[in-house]
Enzyme design. Structure first.
Site, PDB file in Angstrom:
ATOM      1  N   SER A 143     -40.342 -30.831 -23.526  1.00  0.00           N
ATOM      2  CA  SER A 143     -40.853 -31.490 -24.713  1.00  0.00           C
ATOM      3  C   SER A 143     -41.555 -30.476 -25.623  1.00  0.00           C
ATOM      4  O   SER A 143     -40.940 -29.531 -26.103  1.00  0.00           O
ATOM      5  CB  SER A 143     -41.776 -32.648 -24.308  1.00  0.00           C
ATOM      6  OG  SER A 143     -42.071 -33.481 -25.403  1.00  0.00           O
ATOM      7  N   ASP A 194     -33.995 -41.330 -24.507  1.00  0.00           N
ATOM      8  CA  ASP A 194     -35.326 -40.783 -24.776  1.00  0.00           C
ATOM      9  C   ASP A 194     -35.971 -41.556 -25.930  1.00  0.00           C
ATOM     10  O   ASP A 194     -35.454 -41.563 -27.055  1.00  0.00           O
ATOM     11  CB  ASP A 194     -35.209 -39.297 -25.126  1.00  0.00           C
ATOM     12  CG  ASP A 194     -36.550 -38.575 -25.114  1.00  0.00           C
ATOM     13  OD1 ASP A 194     -37.579 -39.209 -25.418  1.00  0.00           O
ATOM     14  OD2 ASP A 194     -36.564 -37.374 -24.801  1.00  0.00           O
ATOM     15  N   HIS A 226     -37.650 -40.074 -21.615  1.00  0.00           N
ATOM     16  CA  HIS A 226     -38.404 -38.829 -21.847  1.00  0.00           C
ATOM     17  C   HIS A 226     -38.998 -38.384 -20.521  1.00  0.00           C
ATOM     18  O   HIS A 226     -40.176 -38.614 -20.225  1.00  0.00           O
ATOM     19  CB  HIS A 226     -39.497 -39.067 -22.891  1.00  0.00           C
ATOM     20  CG  HIS A 226     -40.055 -37.801 -23.470  1.00  0.00           C
ATOM     21  ND1 HIS A 226     -39.284 -36.931 -24.209  1.00  0.00           N
ATOM     22  CD2 HIS A 226     -41.298 -37.256 -23.417  1.00  0.00           C
ATOM     23  CE1 HIS A 226     -40.037 -35.912 -24.594  1.00  0.00           C
ATOM     24  NE2 HIS A 226     -41.249 -36.093 -24.116  1.00  0.00           N
TER      25      HIS A 226
END
Length: 248
Positions: A143, A194, A226
């Site tokens: 991320s 996600d 995610h």
């Protein structure tokens, strides 16, 4: 976002905040904690620098070293300093840079981003001082950490990049890599479910890197949100085994 292994075998992330009193800290006063280091069990011939996601720490990813089973690799898991994060109502948490939006148009905090890139550069230089060639050093992240890893392509010669559930920062600024990194392999993984960094953002980032002539292998994971999954760890290991093979 903090890691935990769910029943389905996936690593899941949840938000973790610290006191609002931390908001008064300036960037100059921000402290970067000592990184978590997993030393190699064999002769040290390669290194991996891994950057966590928002709200997490180096400890959150340290267990991946055991899963990868590459005993010649030294793993360094730095932890970001606490900083106010705009998208989380200004609450302070470990973050590599401020985030104002996770929608269609990311607005990256360039100053914070470049501060974090310098931290990565310091770690890479430390590994080089231990006798590890730059082409035997891979920088990766999840991320927000993956965004920092991708940003290092613009200034730090490395042997490869891994970006999970991430995006290309400062997308309007080219080139995306210095000449020394034009041939560096990039593994870009993203789940198509996600809900934080949308799949098309990651896919679009990979396409932009490819259009700029970089060597990107984009992997889509059906149904993954995610998070990270065991299948993704297998892809990371395959990538690292090719980029950082054991030396005879």
């Amino acid at each position: 976002m903090r890691t935990s292994l769910g029943r389905c075998g996936r690593v899941q992330w949840s938000r973790r905040c610290v006191s609002k009193r931390e908001q008064t800290r300036t960037r100059a006063a921000m402290a970067y904690p000592e990184p978590v280091v997993v030393e190699p069990r064999k002769t040290h011939t390669a290194s991996v620098v891994w950057l966590h996601g928002l709200g997490d720490s180096g400890h959150g990813w340290a267990s991946i070293s055991a899963q990868l089973q590459m005993p010649w690799v030294r793993y360094v898991f730095p932890t970001a300093p606490n900083r106010p994060i705009t998208i989380n109502q200004g609450m302070s948490m470990p973050g590599w840079f401020d985030l104002a939006d996770l929608g269609e148009n990311f607005v990256d905090d360039k100053q914070g981003l470049m501060e974090s890139v310098r931290i990565v550069q310091d770690i890479v230089e430390q590994e080089v001082s231990k006798g590890i060639p730059r082409e035997r050093i891979v920088v990766g992240g999840f991320s927000q950490g993956g965004a920092v890893a991708l940003q290092t392509l613009r200034s730090i010669p490395v042997g490869g990049i891994v970006a999970l559930s991430s995006w290309l920062p400062l997308v309007g600024e080219k080139p995306y890599a210095i000449s020394e990194n034009q041939e560096a392999p990039i593994l870009f993984c993203h789940g198509d479910n996600d809900e934080v960094v949308h799949f098309h953002v990651g896919e679009g980032s990979a396409e932009k890197l490819q259009a700029d002539g970089l060597k990107v292998d984009f992997k889509a994971f059906p149904g993954m949100a995610h998070e990270a999954c065991l299948e993704e760890i297998v892809e990371i290991k395959n990538f690292l085994m090719h980029a950082l093979p054991e030396l005879e």
